[in-house]
Write an enzyme that holds these catalytic residues in place. Sequence first.
Site, PDB file in Angstrom:
ATOM      1  N   ASP A 125       0.851  -1.169   0.000  1.00 29.09           N
ATOM      2  CA  ASP A 125       0.000   0.000   0.000  1.00 29.09           C
ATOM      3  C   ASP A 125       0.906   1.245   0.000  1.00 29.09           C
ATOM      4  OD1 ASP A 125      -2.268   1.736   0.572  1.00 29.09           O
ATOM      5  OD2 ASP A 125      -1.585   1.711   2.653  1.00 29.09           O
ATOM      6  N   PHE A 126       0.329   2.419  -0.274  1.00 26.00           N
ATOM      7  CA  PHE A 126       1.140   3.648  -0.273  1.00 26.00           C
ATOM      8  C   PHE A 126       0.951   4.442   1.020  1.00 26.00           C
ATOM      9  CE2 PHE A 126       2.120   8.091  -1.444  1.00 26.00           C
ATOM     10  CZ  PHE A 126       3.449   7.918  -1.814  1.00 26.00           C
ATOM     11  N   ASP A 127      -0.196   5.095   1.180  1.00 26.16           N
ATOM     12  CA  ASP A 127      -0.425   5.944   2.353  1.00 26.16           C
ATOM     13  C   ASP A 127      -0.485   5.112   3.630  1.00 26.16           C
ATOM     14  OD1 ASP A 127      -1.057   8.839   1.326  1.00 26.16           O
ATOM     15  OD2 ASP A 127      -2.090   7.479  -0.034  1.00 26.16           O
TER      16      ASP A 127
ATOM     17  N   ASP B  87      -1.955  -0.905   5.819  1.00 28.19           N
ATOM     18  CA  ASP B  87      -2.188  -0.284   7.132  1.00 28.19           C
ATOM     19  C   ASP B  87      -3.650   0.005   7.429  1.00 28.19           C
ATOM     20  OD1 ASP B  87      -2.468   3.200   7.003  1.00 28.19           O
ATOM     21  OD2 ASP B  87      -2.384   1.945   5.216  1.00 28.19           O
TER      22      ASP B  87
END
Length: 283
Positions: A35-37, A221
């Site tokens: 994932d990124f954020d 997350d």
Amino acid sequence: MGSHPENLPSPTTPAGREGLEAVLARPDRAVVALDFDGTLADIVPDPEQARAHPGTVEALAALAPKVAAVAVITGRPADVAVRFGGFAGVPGLEHLVVLGHYGAERWDAVTGAVHAPAPHPGVTAVRAELPSLLEKSGVGDGAWIEEKGQAVAVHTRRAEDPQAAFEALRAPLGELAARHGLIVEPGRLVLELRPPGMDKGVALARLVAELDAESVIYAGDDLGDLAAFAAVEKLRTGGADGIPGLLVCSGSTEVPELAARADLSVPGPASVVEFLAALAERL
């Protein structure tokens, strides 16, 4: 082989240890998806200010040449994640794929091109109705709209009571989305309205199948990452044809549902980057 294998944390579950061992044994057949954020980038009050954590690009550039692919799977538009991540034109990242809008868009580092579908008409309709809905909701000026191209999101992080505003908006946004053929994806003080039929699990499973991968790591997350966790769990239970996998939770106290299903929990993006760098060193 790296000289500091002790820097690589050990998963707490047998399935996770098997997944990591499979990646270490045949890295060229492994997919590392992230994932990124909240995973590669710290969560910030303004999503437009989010950037990959220092060291992310270096860790990925060290890792990517050694595995079948590194994939960033994000709810953001693919080109935004590429820009905020600093992923374009980096030597070593030729094996990087960015799957934006939960996999509806795809950016390949090799070509630098984004492939995207036409926008869903429901997103346009919802975008027009959202301002008046927020005005009538009584949550005040703290809720604000983020344009995401293929989707639209409402954030409550700036509200006087962020969690209360989030809860107050769930039902009306759900009704608005349903009326226009969309779904609502809840996250950490954000509610995203987007087209159905694609999620991070679908995107990850397709990439694993496309590359005929033999192992997979996924790190996330937030609630939107549960679908990817479920996809890895399904791949792991495929019997003789099963694919070992490792599930990593970034920010172990933020989303208990994710942490409970993870094989390895780390405090946040800085620790994710350390894990990726240690993994690259071991391969």
